[in-house]
Design an enzyme around this catalytic site. Structure first.
Site, PDB file in Angstrom:
ATOM      1  CB  SER A  45      -0.919   0.011   1.222  1.00 24.26           C
ATOM      2  OG  SER A  45      -0.170   0.183   2.404  1.00 24.26           O
ATOM      3  CB  THR A 168      -1.821   4.913   4.028  1.00 24.81           C
ATOM      4  OG1 THR A 168      -2.678   4.975   2.894  1.00 24.81           O
ATOM      5  CG2 THR A 168      -1.232   6.280   4.298  1.00 24.81           C
ATOM      6  CB  THR A 186      -0.774   6.105   0.472  1.00 27.66           C
ATOM      7  OG1 THR A 186      -1.646   4.981   0.315  1.00 27.66           O
ATOM      8  CG2 THR A 186      -1.331   7.253  -0.340  1.00 27.66           C
ATOM      9  NE  ARG A 196      -8.612   7.749  -3.741  1.00 28.56           N
ATOM     10  CZ  ARG A 196      -7.971   7.412  -2.637  1.00 28.56           C
ATOM     11  NH1 ARG A 196      -6.697   7.102  -2.667  1.00 28.56           N
ATOM     12  NH2 ARG A 196      -8.593   7.399  -1.477  1.00 28.56           N
ATOM     13  CB  THR A 219      -3.941   4.580   7.522  1.00 26.72           C
ATOM     14  OG1 THR A 219      -4.471   4.055   8.735  1.00 26.72           O
ATOM     15  CG2 THR A 219      -2.487   4.932   7.726  1.00 26.72           C
ATOM     16  N   GLY A 220      -6.553   4.661   5.936  1.00 25.91           N
ATOM     17  CA  GLY A 220      -7.940   4.239   5.749  1.00 25.91           C
ATOM     18  C   GLY A 220      -8.544   4.932   4.542  1.00 25.91           C
TER      19      GLY A 220
HETATM   20  N1  GLY Z   1      -5.603   6.905   3.074  1.00 22.78           N
HETATM   21  C1  GLY Z   1      -5.006   6.671   1.836  1.00 22.78           C
HETATM   22  C2  GLY Z   1      -5.885   6.817   0.689  1.00 22.78           C
HETATM   23  O1  GLY Z   1      -7.097   6.815   0.827  1.00 22.78           O
HETATM   24  O2  GLY Z   1      -5.376   6.942  -0.396  1.00 22.78           O
END
Ligand code: GLY
Length: 318
Positions: A45, A168, A186, A196, A219-220
């Protein structure tokens, strides 16, 4: 001196602490720690060998913030340069009146400053997983017929799911002078729509540091942190006088008010200017790590669980 990090930061903790013990700044420590996570082929990630976007291209996001000056640097959707955190730091440190560079501009900047560029950013194994998952998850995607104008919306909706493939890395450090730095890196959601950008390179969303109050990194599901300004939100609760635990709880509870069809998992780590720290999560049992300079090794600590009912495409999810 103290460092806290998301649990996947363990591979970089020694290097980060070494930087602090050798008199380096909090910014040096955060960069040193995150670079090792970015180079780790097992980490899917972050950095090299992260899961790619729906077209199989690895697009990296990162940011770093110096709590002493509130200076910050960030890159988004950058391809071909594994050490996104170092490029973000250079955006902050160079004589450039910008905070965030994205896409071709970030890559141009990375080349101009001589950042390390790798010809291959994905192992054959990850390329194989990408191919397999997209066929498995999305019969709509005809990968052999894809060109620049192939429709991707349906395929992304079916394939993208941060609960299965998100990550992340977060690092926050306090150095010997009491300066605080926070950093985030990330590869974003696996199979995301090209271009994105998540919360990680957005100052105030996924990352915020202010020596006077503290710092927070997330993170998330980045879209949630972007909408709630989670990292700045937590620091603003510290600024209002809440203790770190309560500030973390409030920042997480703010996410409960988000409407819309897509609500997923969120995690954050945070510390205050006195070095009190906390980890919060919507996933019970998840952990973060910390190390003070007088400790031989880092320790793992369970995050505080905050329930935020998840839903996906409008449906409640268990
Ligand atoms: N938290 C990392 C992402 O949504 O890209």
């Amino acid at each position: 001196m103290l460092i806290i990090a998301s649990a996947n930061g363990a591979v970089g903790m020694d290097a980060a602490m070494c930087a602090l013990r050798n008199g380096g700044s909090a910014v040096d420590a955060v960069e040193a720690g995150i670079r090792l996570v970015e180079a780790d082929p097992a980490e899917r990630s972050v950095g090299y060998n992260g899961y790619p976007n729906i077209l199989g291209q690895l697009e990296l996001d990162a940011s770093i913030m110096d709590g002493g000056t509130l200076n910050s640097g960030a890159v988004a959707i950058m391809r071909g340069f594994p050490y996104a955190i170092s490029v973000a730091r250079q955006v902050m440190d160079r004589k450039l009146p910008h905070v965030l560079l994205a896409g071709e501009g970030a890559e141009r900047f990375a080349r101009e400053i001589g950042a390390e560029q790798w010809s291959s950013m994905l192992s054959d194994e990850v390329k194989g997983i990408w191919r397999e998952r997209l066929i498995e998850n999305s019969a709509l995607l005809d990968m052999d017929a894809m060109d620049g104008d192939s429709p991707l919306l349906d395929a992304v909706e079916l394939a993208t799911d941060p609960e299965r493939v998100a990550g992340t890395v977060n690092f926050i450090a306090i150095d010997g002078k009491g300066d605080i730095c926070s950093g985030v890196s990330t590869s974003g959601w696996a199979w995301k729509y090209p271009g994105r950008v998540g919360d990680s390179p957005i100052i105030g969303a996924g990352n915020y540091a202010d020596n006077r109050h503290g710092a927070c990194a997330c993170t998330g599901m980045g879209e949630m942190a972007m909408r709630a300004c989670s990292a700045y939100g937590l620091v603003s609760y510290l600024r209002a006088g809440l203790p770190i635990q309560a500030a973390g709880q409030k920042a997480m509870e703010d996410l409960r008010d988000l409407g819309g069809d897509y609500i997923g998992g969120m995690n954050l780590i945070a510390l205050d200017s006195a070095g009190n720290h906390v980890g919060m999560t919507t996933r019970a049992g998840s952990t973060y790590i910390y190390q003070h300079a007088d400790m031989d090794a880092h320790r793992e600590k369970e995050r505080q669980f905050v329930e935020i009912p998840a839903r996906w495409a409008g449906e409640a999810r268990v």
